[in-house]
Write a protein that holds these residues in place. Structure first.
Motif, short mmCIF file in Angstrom:
data_model
loop_
_atom_site.label_atom_id
_atom_site.label_comp_id
_atom_site.label_asym_id
_atom_site.label_seq_id
_atom_site.Cartn_x
_atom_site.Cartn_y
_atom_site.Cartn_z
N ASP A 1 62.54 -53.44 -33.77
CA ASP A 1 61.80 -54.68 -34.02
C ASP A 1 62.53 -55.90 -33.48
O ASP A 1 61.91 -56.91 -33.14
CB ASP A 1 61.51 -54.85 -35.52
CG ASP A 1 62.77 -54.83 -36.39
OD1 ASP A 1 63.85 -54.51 -35.89
OD2 ASP A 1 62.62 -55.14 -37.60
N ARG B 1 63.91 -60.06 -29.53
CA ARG B 1 63.21 -60.77 -30.62
C ARG B 1 61.73 -60.39 -30.70
O ARG B 1 60.86 -61.24 -30.85
CB ARG B 1 63.39 -62.29 -30.49
CG ARG B 1 64.81 -62.75 -30.74
CD ARG B 1 64.94 -64.24 -30.84
NE ARG B 1 66.29 -64.62 -31.26
CZ ARG B 1 66.70 -64.74 -32.52
NH1 ARG B 1 65.84 -64.51 -33.50
NH2 ARG B 1 67.94 -65.08 -32.81
N GLY B 2 61.46 -59.10 -30.57
CA GLY B 2 60.10 -58.60 -30.70
C GLY B 2 59.33 -58.53 -29.40
O GLY B 2 58.26 -57.91 -29.35
N GLU C 1 58.54 -54.96 -27.82
CA GLU C 1 57.38 -54.29 -28.39
C GLU C 1 56.08 -54.96 -27.93
O GLU C 1 55.07 -54.28 -27.69
CB GLU C 1 57.46 -54.30 -29.92
CG GLU C 1 58.57 -53.39 -30.46
CD GLU C 1 58.68 -53.39 -31.96
OE1 GLU C 1 59.19 -52.40 -32.52
OE2 GLU C 1 58.26 -54.39 -32.61
N LYS C 2 56.08 -56.27 -27.78
CA LYS C 2 54.89 -56.97 -27.29
C LYS C 2 54.54 -56.51 -25.87
O LYS C 2 53.36 -56.31 -25.54
CB LYS C 2 55.09 -58.48 -27.31
CG LYS C 2 55.06 -59.09 -28.68
CD LYS C 2 55.20 -60.61 -28.61
CE LYS C 2 55.14 -61.25 -29.99
NZ LYS C 2 55.30 -62.72 -29.92
N CYS D 1 64.17 -50.60 -37.79
CA CYS D 1 64.13 -51.82 -38.59
C CYS D 1 65.39 -51.89 -39.44
O CYS D 1 66.12 -50.90 -39.58
CB CYS D 1 62.89 -51.86 -39.46
SG CYS D 1 62.91 -50.67 -40.84
N SER E 1 58.70 -55.31 -41.70
CA SER E 1 59.16 -55.02 -40.34
C SER E 1 58.23 -54.03 -39.65
O SER E 1 57.87 -54.21 -38.48
CB SER E 1 60.59 -54.47 -40.36
OG SER E 1 61.50 -55.43 -40.80
N THR F 1 55.98 -54.49 -36.30
CA THR F 1 56.09 -53.58 -35.15
C THR F 1 54.71 -53.05 -34.75
O THR F 1 54.36 -53.03 -33.56
CB THR F 1 57.04 -52.42 -35.49
OG1 THR F 1 58.39 -52.90 -35.46
CG2 THR F 1 56.91 -51.27 -34.50
N ARG G 1 52.71 -55.80 -33.00
CA ARG G 1 53.17 -56.09 -31.64
C ARG G 1 52.82 -54.96 -30.67
O ARG G 1 52.46 -55.20 -29.53
CB ARG G 1 54.68 -56.36 -31.64
CG ARG G 1 55.07 -57.69 -32.27
CD ARG G 1 56.54 -57.98 -32.12
NE ARG G 1 57.37 -57.07 -32.89
CZ ARG G 1 57.73 -57.26 -34.16
NH1 ARG G 1 57.30 -58.33 -34.81
NH2 ARG G 1 58.51 -56.39 -34.78
#
Length: 325
Positions: free
Chosen positions: A60, A64-65, A68-69, A91, A115, A119, A122
């Motif tokens: 995650d 900073r994410g 996954e995006k 996580c 979290s 996830t 995203r």
């Protein structure tokens, strides 16, 4: 001949090598995901699929994410891909924000549940195949962790669970309270990070000052059919082309040995470095961290190579920089 992965023994059709996705999404900042980030992701995924990789590792916190995006956008642009691959995420870490003194590890029920929901949002998927608890939390309440994992499993959000960077004792404590088995332990292991081997031969000997790998962890995971995954298995390229300026003699000598073996076996240094890990009878699954298509492709032969016992020990002793007792 390579040993069967513990994941495969559990009926999970994981590839022998996994692709770590920490490098996707650009920098570790709050800048938005760009079209170039998504293009890079497509190229990395395609290169991985081309060499038989179907296992993709996230967390995650990666960029900073944004990692996954990026993957979520790839799923939208490549219908059907989600059901063709195995998706793992982690996580348990809160990244430092302005004014904070440090990152914080958090295995509270609230944090784990939030979290995973983040996830899934995203990634744009309803479930992840495997969730890892990222780093040991000294304030962990195992009963609270068990409640969170049970809720995630019951809701169909996570199919399997594992850990990362944990000792046998830490896994055993969690397993006492958790109904679901922990099926993965992801650890820092490579030809440069060899304390997991040193811990084996240091039994009944004065330990070297830099040995910190918990004794018995590898053995416990093997006995319990827990998949050992190696993060950082390519050692950031120090044995496969990165500048060796300032590196100690043992690393320089090992890089030369890797190069010689690659030439003798008509393959790449990356394949030799991974083969050293994969030749171990614990059936280690390397999680390669590069998203460079060329370097991903360079790993193609790793699962086909066979290192002799002598070659394996020569590489180990060279990296260790000290003869065996």
């Amino acid at each position: 001949m390579l040993k069967t992965l513990p994941l495969n023994k559990r009926g999970i059709p994981a590839s022998r090598i996994a692709l770590g996705c920490m490098g996707l999404g650009g920098g570790w900042n709050r800048e938005p995901v760009t079209a170039e980030n998504v293009k890079q992701g497509h190229e990395a995924v395609e290169a991985a699929l081309d060499i038989g990789i179907n296992f993709f590792d996230h967390a995650d916190i990666y960029t900073r994410g944004k990692a996954e995006k990026v993957f979520g956008q790839i799923f939208r642009e490549r219908p059907g891909l989600r059901e063709e691959i195995i998706l793992q995420s982690k996580c348990g870490i809160k990244l430092m924000e302005p004014g904070d003194r440090s990152n914080v590890f958090d295995f509270s029920k609230e944090h784990i549940l939030n979290s995973v929901d983040g996830t899934l949002t995203r990634l744009g998927t309803e479930y992840i195949d495997i969730l890892l608890l990222h780093r040991p939390d000294p304030l962990m309440d195992p009963e609270e962790v068990a409640e969170a994992l049970h809720q995630l499993k019951t809701a169909g959000k996570v199919r399997h669970f594992g850990v990362s960077n944990m000792s046998a004792a830490q896994i055993k404590l969690l397993q006492v309270y958790c109904d679901e088995p922990f099926i993965v332990n992801q650890l820092h292991m490579s030809l440069a990070k060899i304390s997991w081997v040193d811990a084996v031969i240091s039994v009944n000997r004065e330990p070297w000052k830099d040995i910190t790998f918990p004794e018995g962890t590898i053995e416990y995971c093997r006995a319990e059919n827990i998949q050992l995954q190696a993060w950082g298995p390519l050692a950031q390229g120090i044995f496969s082309g990165r500048s060796l300026d300032g590196q100690p003699e043992n690393i320089v000598n090992t890089a030369a040995m890797v190069k010689t073996l690659a030439e003798e076996k008509n393959t790449t240094p990356e394949a030799i470095v991974l083969s050293w890990l994969m030749s171990h009878p614990a059936a280690i699954q390397p999680v390669i961290g590069t998203v460079n298509p060329g370097r991903i492709t360079a790993c193609r032969d790793a699962g086909k190579l066979e290192l002799s016992r002598r070659e394996w020990y020569d590489l180990y002793v060279s990296s260790r920089g000290e003869k065996l007792p």
